[in-house]
Design an enzyme around this catalytic site. Sequence first.
Site, PDB file in Angstrom:
ATOM      1  N   SER A  83       0.825  -1.205   0.000  1.00 36.13           N
ATOM      2  CA  SER A  83       0.000   0.000   0.000  1.00 36.13           C
ATOM      3  C   SER A  83       0.858   1.254   0.000  1.00 36.13           C
ATOM      4  O   SER A  83       1.955   1.270   0.586  1.00 36.13           O
ATOM      5  CB  SER A  83      -0.911   0.022   1.228  1.00 36.13           C
ATOM      6  OG  SER A  83      -1.597   1.254   1.331  1.00 36.13           O
ATOM      7  N   TYR A  86      -2.790   0.406   9.684  1.00 37.86           N
ATOM      8  CA  TYR A  86      -2.862  -0.300   8.404  1.00 37.86           C
ATOM      9  C   TYR A  86      -1.561  -0.146   7.628  1.00 37.86           C
ATOM     10  O   TYR A  86      -0.968  -1.138   7.170  1.00 37.86           O
ATOM     11  CB  TYR A  86      -4.036   0.237   7.586  1.00 37.86           C
ATOM     12  CG  TYR A  86      -3.992  -0.143   6.134  1.00 37.86           C
ATOM     13  CD1 TYR A  86      -4.134  -1.465   5.728  1.00 37.86           C
ATOM     14  CD2 TYR A  86      -3.806   0.825   5.145  1.00 37.86           C
ATOM     15  CE1 TYR A  86      -4.085  -1.816   4.393  1.00 37.86           C
ATOM     16  CE2 TYR A  86      -3.769   0.481   3.805  1.00 37.86           C
ATOM     17  CZ  TYR A  86      -3.902  -0.836   3.435  1.00 37.86           C
ATOM     18  OH  TYR A  86      -3.854  -1.177   2.105  1.00 37.86           O
ATOM     19  N   LYS A 107     -17.660  -0.953   0.989  1.00 35.40           N
ATOM     20  CA  LYS A 107     -16.552  -0.472   1.811  1.00 35.40           C
ATOM     21  C   LYS A 107     -16.946   0.567   2.857  1.00 35.40           C
ATOM     22  O   LYS A 107     -16.111   1.000   3.648  1.00 35.40           O
ATOM     23  CB  LYS A 107     -15.451   0.092   0.913  1.00 35.40           C
ATOM     24  CG  LYS A 107     -14.800  -0.958   0.022  1.00 35.40           C
ATOM     25  CD  LYS A 107     -13.685  -0.390  -0.807  1.00 35.40           C
ATOM     26  CE  LYS A 107     -12.515   0.066   0.032  1.00 35.40           C
ATOM     27  NZ  LYS A 107     -11.376   0.509  -0.789  1.00 35.40           N
TER      28      LYS A 107
END
Length: 326
Positions: free
Chosen positions: A112, A141, A182
């Site tokens: 990411s 994250y 989401k």
Amino acid sequence: MIIVTGGAGFIGSCLQEALYQRGEQIVIVDRLRDQGKWRNLATHPPHQLVSPEAFPSFLEEAEEITAVFHLGAISATTARDGDLVWESNVALSQFLWLWCTHRQVPFIYASSAATYGGTSHDGGFRDGFGAIDTLRPLNLYGWSKQAFDLWVRDQIEGGLPHPPQWAGLKFFNVYGPNEYHKGTMLSVVKVKYDELRRGETARLFRSDVPGLEDGQQKRDFIWVGDVVKVLLWLWKHPSVSGLFNCGTGQARSYRDLAYAVCDAAGKARDIEFIDMPVSLRGQYQSYTCADMSALRRAGYQESFTSLEEGVARYIDDYLANERYYL
């Protein structure tokens, strides 16, 4: 058969659809639950759906697996349960890496752009392992993705056994169909379009960076179809391994994005600025831009969809016609 973890999710289901159209048999590892995720697979059901809990047992008996696309993760930048995030984003990734090493199966996984943290626009978005120790993710994250990238670096640079092909992709800001489950993590394109459809003004966060004008926070926004092209290209080029950025190489402002949504929706270019939520302050990336030179050097030659073209395609082909899924 090809395994796609997270294959009922946003990027995973778009990849799965492309593989389905190519006649591949796909095993999806995911949970459908009650969020309507099954609709992401409605026109292209997988050969098999395996729950994450049953996945280790499935792998013990699996035969003829030709590739693993590991896209499943807890991807919310607001996640707080560190133990759960580690188990899902790091431990499972390590387990799959070792399984693919033992079985000699290509392994392509999702990293990411959140790993870059507060990196400024000084050319700091370079992929690979060269400067990886200097990255400081801003949230749990991003840290979990960085932790696995570092583990992979140690495997490779330590000369340890590894899959015959391995590739990590640092996804930047992806938008497009199949993202509707989401919740608060929907793309800004979808959120702004929904505001306009309700008759509201498009709202953007005020800047929390001194000297940075409101609406001039910039991100590298990438159409999901371009992400799928990169994944398929890696799959078709098994000699290519590495940790690569996956963006367009262009940083565009949130004001640009809001204007593109207004234009595609046939609305006036009106923007309202609101305060950034306290939960995001200090964890918000005000600039991201993928350095795509490594993937280009590896041989990837496809062009990337411009922000205006991608937003117009998303709205014209999907949102405006209430055709939300591939």
